[in-house]
Design a protein around this motif. Structure first.
Motif, PDB file in Angstrom:
ATOM      1  N   ILE A  45      34.342   4.543 -50.646  1.00 36.86           N
ATOM      2  CA  ILE A  45      34.630   3.907 -49.358  1.00 36.86           C
ATOM      3  C   ILE A  45      35.680   2.816 -49.518  1.00 36.86           C
ATOM      4  O   ILE A  45      36.694   2.797 -48.818  1.00 36.86           O
ATOM      5  N   GLY A  46      35.450   1.894 -50.454  1.00 44.62           N
ATOM      6  CA  GLY A  46      36.348   0.755 -50.596  1.00 44.62           C
ATOM      7  C   GLY A  46      37.751   1.143 -51.006  1.00 44.62           C
ATOM      8  O   GLY A  46      38.734   0.623 -50.473  1.00 44.62           O
ATOM      9  N   ASN A  47      37.871   2.073 -51.943  1.00 45.68           N
ATOM     10  CA  ASN A  47      39.202   2.460 -52.408  1.00 45.68           C
ATOM     11  C   ASN A  47      39.999   3.171 -51.323  1.00 45.68           C
ATOM     12  O   ASN A  47      41.217   3.004 -51.214  1.00 45.68           O
ATOM     13  N   ALA A  48      39.308   3.982 -50.503  1.00 46.09           N
ATOM     14  CA  ALA A  48      40.019   4.721 -49.458  1.00 46.09           C
ATOM     15  C   ALA A  48      40.426   3.813 -48.304  1.00 46.09           C
ATOM     16  O   ALA A  48      41.519   3.944 -47.755  1.00 46.09           O
ATOM     17  N   THR A  49      39.531   2.900 -47.913  1.00 47.63           N
ATOM     18  CA  THR A  49      39.814   2.044 -46.758  1.00 47.63           C
ATOM     19  C   THR A  49      40.497   0.741 -47.136  1.00 47.63           C
ATOM     20  O   THR A  49      40.883  -0.032 -46.259  1.00 47.63           O
ATOM     21  N   LYS A  50      40.633   0.473 -48.450  1.00 48.47           N
ATOM     22  CA  LYS A  50      41.226  -0.779 -48.931  1.00 48.47           C
ATOM     23  C   LYS A  50      40.421  -1.996 -48.462  1.00 48.47           C
ATOM     24  O   LYS A  50      40.965  -3.066 -48.208  1.00 48.47           O
ATOM     25  N   LEU A  51      39.102  -1.808 -48.345  1.00 47.71           N
ATOM     26  CA  LEU A  51      38.222  -2.902 -47.945  1.00 47.71           C
ATOM     27  C   LEU A  51      37.451  -3.414 -49.152  1.00 47.71           C
ATOM     28  O   LEU A  51      37.041  -2.627 -50.011  1.00 47.71           O
ATOM     29  N   PRO A  52      37.201  -4.713 -49.227  1.00 48.93           N
ATOM     30  CA  PRO A  52      36.263  -5.212 -50.240  1.00 48.93           C
ATOM     31  C   PRO A  52      34.874  -4.697 -49.935  1.00 48.93           C
ATOM     32  O   PRO A  52      34.523  -4.476 -48.762  1.00 48.93           O
ATOM     33  N   PHE A  53      34.062  -4.508 -50.973  1.00 45.97           N
ATOM     34  CA  PHE A  53      32.757  -3.895 -50.772  1.00 45.97           C
ATOM     35  C   PHE A  53      31.877  -4.729 -49.848  1.00 45.97           C
ATOM     36  O   PHE A  53      31.060  -4.183 -49.100  1.00 45.97           O
ATOM     37  N   LEU A  54      32.033  -6.053 -49.874  1.00 47.40           N
ATOM     38  CA  LEU A  54      31.230  -6.899 -48.988  1.00 47.40           C
ATOM     39  C   LEU A  54      31.524  -6.570 -47.524  1.00 47.40           C
ATOM     40  O   LEU A  54      30.608  -6.505 -46.692  1.00 47.40           O
ATOM     41  N   ALA A  55      32.801  -6.348 -47.193  1.00 46.47           N
ATOM     42  CA  ALA A  55      33.159  -5.989 -45.815  1.00 46.47           C
ATOM     43  C   ALA A  55      32.565  -4.638 -45.440  1.00 46.47           C
ATOM     44  O   ALA A  55      32.091  -4.441 -44.314  1.00 46.47           O
ATOM     45  N   VAL A  56      32.591  -3.685 -46.391  1.00 46.78           N
ATOM     46  CA  VAL A  56      31.981  -2.373 -46.146  1.00 46.78           C
ATOM     47  C   VAL A  56      30.486  -2.525 -45.889  1.00 46.78           C
ATOM     48  O   VAL A  56      29.930  -1.952 -44.945  1.00 46.78           O
TER      49      VAL A  56
END
Length: 352
Positions: free
Chosen positions: A300-311
């Motif tokens: 999820i994080g690598n694809a959306t470029k989001l930090p895991f906390l935001a995910v």
């Protein structure tokens, strides 16, 4: 009438039509949203079907709908079938526990540090007639007096959900068939409202976020259910397939899998299978650690470029506010929010 007044009236007219459409279709909004999410997640599959059928989009839409339905409905059907086999006994158990009380298992008192207190609480609440009703005050269980009533209410809820699933699959076919035209229309409206460059920036983020979330939540959750289900079968857990299905569903939600395999551990302890219970607890902890700390953040994080906390906040916040559909809506909202946060940088360095 001035130009500004005409613009205000035009905006009110458009808003009124949107609100009226939402009011009329409110019963079908949730299945429509599920169909849209499933369509976005499986759109590459549909495009491959179009190529394989020589550009016959209707045939490709039918095939993609069937494949998607089988992939997502088959596990649900297996779980429902297993649940139907266990439903009469489970309904009788719930009704009896609610009417006559539920005695604490013998192993409760042996729990380190808190066994005596837990046993006393159990006797004072669940051990009393209608203790389950008082504990679950406000829920439907509080008013159930017989196994037939349990089955009736459960069956009505299940039928309601099956109708939603069927309508979502029907909508999915039309989303595939008319997807390109719908995408052009949405892009035209979005570009008109906020500008073509800005709309393109956000429109590119949504399918990536949806596919990453579906892969990271659904596929990983189902994989957890399969792996733990194998452990249940080896450990001799009763109704191992049903427990595996429940684990897979709960594993879609972060931190949900421990509820399932924790219940299995308690069930094995109640049967006196201490070694098997310890083995399931250890196996569940390993699977959960790898899935939640390595696989999901990467997918999820690598694809959306989001930090895991935001995910994580998007997933948990979405579930809290929107229910199960929030699992997928939440990360998309967080992706768009982070895009807004960095919008100026994105617009200065647009995607190629």
């Amino acid at each position: 009438m001035t130009e500004n007044q005409r613009d205000v009236l035009s905006a009110c007219f458009s808003l009124g039509l949107v609100l009226a459409a939402l009011f009329v279709t409110q019963r079908f909004l949730l299945p429509l949203l599920w169909a849209a999410i499933l369509c976005i997640a499986t759109w590459p599959l549909y495009r491959r079907m179009v190529s394989a059928t020589g550009g016959r989009e209707v045939i490709a839409a039918v095939l993609a709908t069937v494949v998607a339905a089988l992939a997502f409905v088959t596990p649900l059907a297996l779980a429902v079938t297993q649940a139907a086999h266990q439903a009469p006994a489970l309904a009788q158990f719930i009704a009896s526990a609610n009417t006559g009380g539920l005695a604490p298992p013998a192993w409760v008192v042996r729990i380190p540090f808190a066994g005596t207190e837990i046993q006393e609480w159990w006797i004072a609440t669940l051990g009393q007639p209608h203790g389950l009703a008082h504990l679950l005050h406000g829920s439907s269980v509080a008013h159930l007096q017989s196994a037939s009533e349990v089955l009736k209410r459960t069956g009505a809820g299940l039928l309601h959900r099956l109708i939603d699933v069927g309508f979502a699959i029907l909508c999915l076919f039309f989303f595939y068939k008319d997807g390109k035209a719908l995408q052009r229309q949405v892009n035209a409206i979005g570009a008109h409202l906020i500008g073509e460059v800005r709309w393109t920036l956000y429109a590119l983020k949504v399918p990536v976020a949806v596919r990453a979330t579906v892969n990271g939540l659904v596929l990983v959750g189902l994989a957890e259910g399969v792996l733990l289900g194998i452990g249940y079968r080896i450990a001799g857990v009763p109704s191992a397939v049903l427990w595996a299905a429940a684990t897979g569903v709960l594993a879609i939600i972060p931190f949900g899998a421990p509820l399932a395999f924790g219940a299995v551990v308690l069930l094995l302890l109640a049967k006196g299978a201490t070694v098997a219970a310890i083995a399931i607890a250890a196996w569940g902890a390993i699977v959960l650690f790898v899935a939640d700390h390595a696989v999901r953040p990467a997918m999820i994080g690598n694809a959306t470029k989001l930090p895991f906390l935001a995910v994580l906040i998007g997933i948990l916040g979405g579930v809290e506010t929107l229910g199960l559909i929030g699992l997928f809506v939440g990360p998309v909202v967080m992706t768009l929010f982070v895009t807004l946060w960095h919008e100026e940088r994105h617009l200065r360095h647009p995607l190629p």
